[in-house]
Design an enzyme around this catalytic site. Sequence first.
Site, PDB file in Angstrom:
ATOM      1  N   GLU A   1      -1.346  -8.636   5.138  1.00  0.00           N
ATOM      2  CA  GLU A   1      -1.098  -8.869   6.569  1.00  0.00           C
ATOM      3  C   GLU A   1      -2.365  -8.672   7.404  1.00  0.00           C
ATOM      4  O   GLU A   1      -2.450  -9.166   8.515  1.00  0.00           O
ATOM      5  CB  GLU A   1       0.045  -7.968   7.077  1.00  0.00           C
ATOM      6  CG  GLU A   1      -0.243  -6.482   7.192  1.00  0.00           C
ATOM      7  CD  GLU A   1      -0.284  -5.750   5.860  1.00  0.00           C
ATOM      8  OE1 GLU A   1      -0.076  -6.375   4.798  1.00  0.00           O
ATOM      9  OE2 GLU A   1      -0.551  -4.532   5.893  1.00  0.00           O
TER      10      GLU A   1
ATOM     11  N   HIS B   1      -3.373  -5.096   1.543  1.00  0.00           N
ATOM     12  CA  HIS B   1      -2.782  -5.456   2.838  1.00  0.00           C
ATOM     13  C   HIS B   1      -2.958  -6.942   3.103  1.00  0.00           C
ATOM     14  O   HIS B   1      -3.910  -7.328   3.784  1.00  0.00           O
ATOM     15  CB  HIS B   1      -3.474  -4.677   3.965  1.00  0.00           C
ATOM     16  CG  HIS B   1      -3.176  -3.222   3.967  1.00  0.00           C
ATOM     17  ND1 HIS B   1      -2.155  -2.676   4.695  1.00  0.00           N
ATOM     18  CD2 HIS B   1      -3.754  -2.206   3.304  1.00  0.00           C
ATOM     19  CE1 HIS B   1      -2.117  -1.372   4.500  1.00  0.00           C
ATOM     20  NE2 HIS B   1      -3.087  -1.056   3.661  1.00  0.00           N
TER      21      HIS B   1
ATOM     22  N   CYS C   1       0.832  -1.207   0.000  1.00  0.00           N
ATOM     23  CA  CYS C   1       0.000   0.000   0.000  1.00  0.00           C
ATOM     24  C   CYS C   1       0.871   1.264   0.000  1.00  0.00           C
ATOM     25  O   CYS C   1       1.467   1.575  -1.015  1.00  0.00           O
ATOM     26  CB  CYS C   1      -0.997  -0.051   1.147  1.00  0.00           C
ATOM     27  SG  CYS C   1      -2.460   0.920   0.789  1.00  0.00           S
TER      28      CYS C   1
END
Length: 201
Positions: free
Chosen positions: A183, A181, A86
Amino acid sequence: MVSTGGTGPHVGVLALQGDVREHARLLEGLGAHVSSVRRPGELEGLDALVLPGGESTVIDRLARLTGLQQPLREAIAGGLPVLGTCAGLILLAERLQDGGPGQETLGGLDVTVRRNAFGRQSESFETDLVVPALEGPPVRAAFIRAPLVDELGPAARPLAALPDGRVVAARQGRVLGLAFHPESTGETRFHELFLELVRQR
Ligand code: GLN
């Protein structure tokens, strides 16, 4: 987080602003030795670097204030493997559209990235991605005020696309930039791919 984790590759996470902890936890879970990078000296001895999501204008400003911008540029140009998500993708872009006033990038990825590319209604959304390089089920990815890869230069390859074909991740050798994202949805395969590239080096 100071310096933690396993005996695998030593991965620095740029810790000026953004979702530093999520990356650190995920990397530690995959056996990496993780440390935070806030000063130029903390780049020494790293096998790889992660540029987290956050606000790229803030990270850019802090990188210049802390004297990290030039060492980061040199480390990336010198072949340090980098994963950017990002805001991290924005930092890796050689060319940036819709950046903040005076915003600069670090470079490393031969792409044109458009910041905040998704309109207001869909500033944040989750979707399944087409990612030929990864085995298994489609990637569920979270987009949060995400950028888009508008154009790829000859040195870069697409890594992931939306179902409509728009490119949301790109790769150039051991530099990976993702607009989303992984994660935050528990998706570990991009980090695994990244650590694999680091080990091959
Ligand atoms: N819109 C942010 C920026 O310009 C990126 C958002 C994110 O990292 N989730 O940096």
